[in-house]
Design an enzyme around this catalytic site. Sequence first.
Site, PDB file in Angstrom:
ATOM      1  N   TRP A  78       0.868  -1.173   0.000  1.00 27.13           N
ATOM      2  CA  TRP A  78       0.000   0.000   0.000  1.00 27.13           C
ATOM      3  C   TRP A  78       0.909   1.227   0.000  1.00 27.13           C
ATOM      4  O   TRP A  78       1.564   1.519   1.014  1.00 27.13           O
ATOM      5  CB  TRP A  78      -0.906  -0.032   1.225  1.00 27.13           C
ATOM      6  CG  TRP A  78      -1.694   1.199   1.576  1.00 27.13           C
ATOM      7  CD1 TRP A  78      -1.656   1.861   2.781  1.00 27.13           C
ATOM      8  CD2 TRP A  78      -2.685   1.886   0.788  1.00 27.13           C
ATOM      9  NE1 TRP A  78      -2.549   2.914   2.773  1.00 27.13           N
ATOM     10  CE2 TRP A  78      -3.191   2.962   1.556  1.00 27.13           C
ATOM     11  CE3 TRP A  78      -3.184   1.700  -0.505  1.00 27.13           C
ATOM     12  CZ2 TRP A  78      -4.167   3.842   1.089  1.00 27.13           C
ATOM     13  CZ3 TRP A  78      -4.160   2.580  -0.981  1.00 27.13           C
ATOM     14  CH2 TRP A  78      -4.632   3.627  -0.188  1.00 27.13           C
ATOM     15  N   SER A  86       1.020   4.288   0.685  1.00 26.43           N
ATOM     16  CA  SER A  86       0.157   5.159   1.493  1.00 26.43           C
ATOM     17  C   SER A  86       0.560   6.630   1.425  1.00 26.43           C
ATOM     18  O   SER A  86       1.729   6.974   1.628  1.00 26.43           O
ATOM     19  CB  SER A  86       0.247   4.661   2.944  1.00 26.43           C
ATOM     20  OG  SER A  86      -0.126   5.666   3.855  1.00 26.43           O
ATOM     21  N   PHE A 109      -0.514   8.822   3.597  1.00 31.06           N
ATOM     22  CA  PHE A 109      -0.271   9.182   4.992  1.00 31.06           C
ATOM     23  C   PHE A 109       1.172   8.856   5.384  1.00 31.06           C
ATOM     24  O   PHE A 109       1.873   9.653   6.002  1.00 31.06           O
ATOM     25  CB  PHE A 109      -1.254   8.435   5.906  1.00 31.06           C
ATOM     26  CG  PHE A 109      -0.957   8.598   7.361  1.00 31.06           C
ATOM     27  CD1 PHE A 109      -1.386   9.715   8.055  1.00 31.06           C
ATOM     28  CD2 PHE A 109      -0.233   7.632   8.048  1.00 31.06           C
ATOM     29  CE1 PHE A 109      -1.090   9.872   9.403  1.00 31.06           C
ATOM     30  CE2 PHE A 109       0.071   7.782   9.390  1.00 31.06           C
ATOM     31  CZ  PHE A 109      -0.361   8.899  10.070  1.00 31.06           C
ATOM     32  N   ASP A 137      -0.861  14.938   6.232  1.00 29.72           N
ATOM     33  CA  ASP A 137      -1.423  14.320   5.018  1.00 29.72           C
ATOM     34  C   ASP A 137      -2.607  15.165   4.544  1.00 29.72           C
ATOM     35  O   ASP A 137      -3.768  14.794   4.707  1.00 29.72           O
ATOM     36  CB  ASP A 137      -1.849  12.884   5.373  1.00 29.72           C
ATOM     37  CG  ASP A 137      -2.396  12.112   4.190  1.00 29.72           C
ATOM     38  OD1 ASP A 137      -2.160  12.518   3.037  1.00 29.72           O
ATOM     39  OD2 ASP A 137      -3.084  11.091   4.428  1.00 29.72           O
ATOM     40  N   ARG A 175     -12.776   5.113  -3.886  1.00 28.93           N
ATOM     41  CA  ARG A 175     -12.894   5.156  -2.420  1.00 28.93           C
ATOM     42  C   ARG A 175     -13.911   6.202  -2.010  1.00 28.93           C
ATOM     43  O   ARG A 175     -13.786   7.364  -2.390  1.00 28.93           O
ATOM     44  CB  ARG A 175     -11.510   5.477  -1.842  1.00 28.93           C
ATOM     45  CG  ARG A 175     -11.498   5.961  -0.399  1.00 28.93           C
ATOM     46  CD  ARG A 175     -10.060   6.038   0.080  1.00 28.93           C
ATOM     47  NE  ARG A 175      -9.906   6.763   1.310  1.00 28.93           N
ATOM     48  CZ  ARG A 175      -8.737   6.907   1.943  1.00 28.93           C
ATOM     49  NH1 ARG A 175      -7.646   6.364   1.443  1.00 28.93           N
ATOM     50  NH2 ARG A 175      -8.662   7.583   3.066  1.00 28.93           N
TER      51      ARG A 175
HETATM   52  C1  SPV Z   1      -3.341   6.316   3.788  1.00 25.34           C
HETATM   53  O1  SPV Z   1      -2.714   5.418   4.358  1.00 25.34           O
HETATM   54  O2  SPV Z   1      -2.790   7.272   3.234  1.00 25.34           O
HETATM   55  C2  SPV Z   1      -4.807   6.256   3.750  1.00 25.34           C
HETATM   56  C3  SPV Z   1      -5.510   5.554   4.820  1.00 25.34           C
HETATM   57  O3  SPV Z   1      -5.377   6.843   2.856  1.00 25.34           O
HETATM   58  S1  SPV Z   1      -5.960   6.735   6.010  1.00 25.34           S
HETATM   59  O4  SPV Z   1      -4.768   7.465   6.414  1.00 25.34           O
HETATM   60  O5  SPV Z   1      -6.573   6.015   7.116  1.00 25.34           O
HETATM   61  O6  SPV Z   1      -6.942   7.642   5.391  1.00 25.34           O
HETATM   62 MG    MG Z   2      -4.202   8.270   1.953  1.00 27.48          MG
END
Ligand code: SPV
Ligand code: MG
Length: 290
Positions: A40, A42, A44, A54, A155
């Site tokens: 993933w 990500s 974040f 983020d 999403r």
């Molecule tokens: C990420 O990991 O960047 C996500 C999941 O989008 S969350 O941070 O929970 O939105």
């Molecule tokens: Mg994200």
Amino acid sequence: MATGTEFRRVLADKGLVEAMAAHSPLSAMLAAEAGFDAIWASGFELSALYGVPDVSLVSMTQHLDMTRAMAGRAGLPVVADIDTGFGNAINVLYAIEQYERAGAAAIVMEDKSFPKVTSLVAGGRQDLVRIEEFQGKIEAACAARVDKDLVIVARTEALIAGLGQDEALKRAHAYEAAGADMILVHSKQKTPDEIEAFVKAWHGKVPLALVPTAYPQMTVARVRELGKIGLLIWGNHAIRASVGAMRETFVRIRKDGGIHGVEADIATVEEVFELQGMGKVRDNEKRFLR
Ligand code: SPV
Ligand code: MG
């Protein structure tokens, strides 16, 4: 095999793709070593790596470069978190072209407005774009892929925005109709109840994707039991594990007045050499250096 094709093969074989978050090639390699099916990429985690919130501050180029680097080293399909798609449907057309070339197996795009605010923060501003606008962005993503196996995940942040199950289901169905291969539904409730209710009410044809960060009681076994879920994302456990480990080590070195105390608890230099492939360098020196 193209990475999107590989992602679809794992999904068909195992019925569930289990992805671990990563923010660097090294963390992606460790996720592969642990046996996860996918990475993933990500937003974040990468934001945290740069030490910024983020909230659409990390640029597409920064995230794209890291996606490419992780895809190149991990040997696993990479699911790229492209946030809002970096703008409108025109920006999405360009982003998809770039992410496909970078080796992404799947992209996840969310229905928030740009600039976004991270989903799990208490009291965060959570503005969503109109359903029709997001359908246009999904259609753009599907049209832009050259390899039809690139997985387009839509999403919805309807539950995160507090809009309720009906709005979440309405959006999920609209995004499926626009061509999404999968629907990711996110929740920040501390128990799985809200998500389980959504999963039970979902009667679309495409599988769902979950990120159970806020409700860690959700296990792989429970996800399989619920059915309908094709992608399970452990959303931020690479960066959180790193923060915990670095903090502990740094504090201890300061307290001990030296590195002697931490030596037994951290990875050895040889372990890091191994991850870097130093053995191969030595062999290649013997072979090629004259
Ligand atoms: C990420 O990991 O960047 C996500 C999941 O989008 S969350 O941070 O929970 O939105
Ligand atoms: Mg994200």
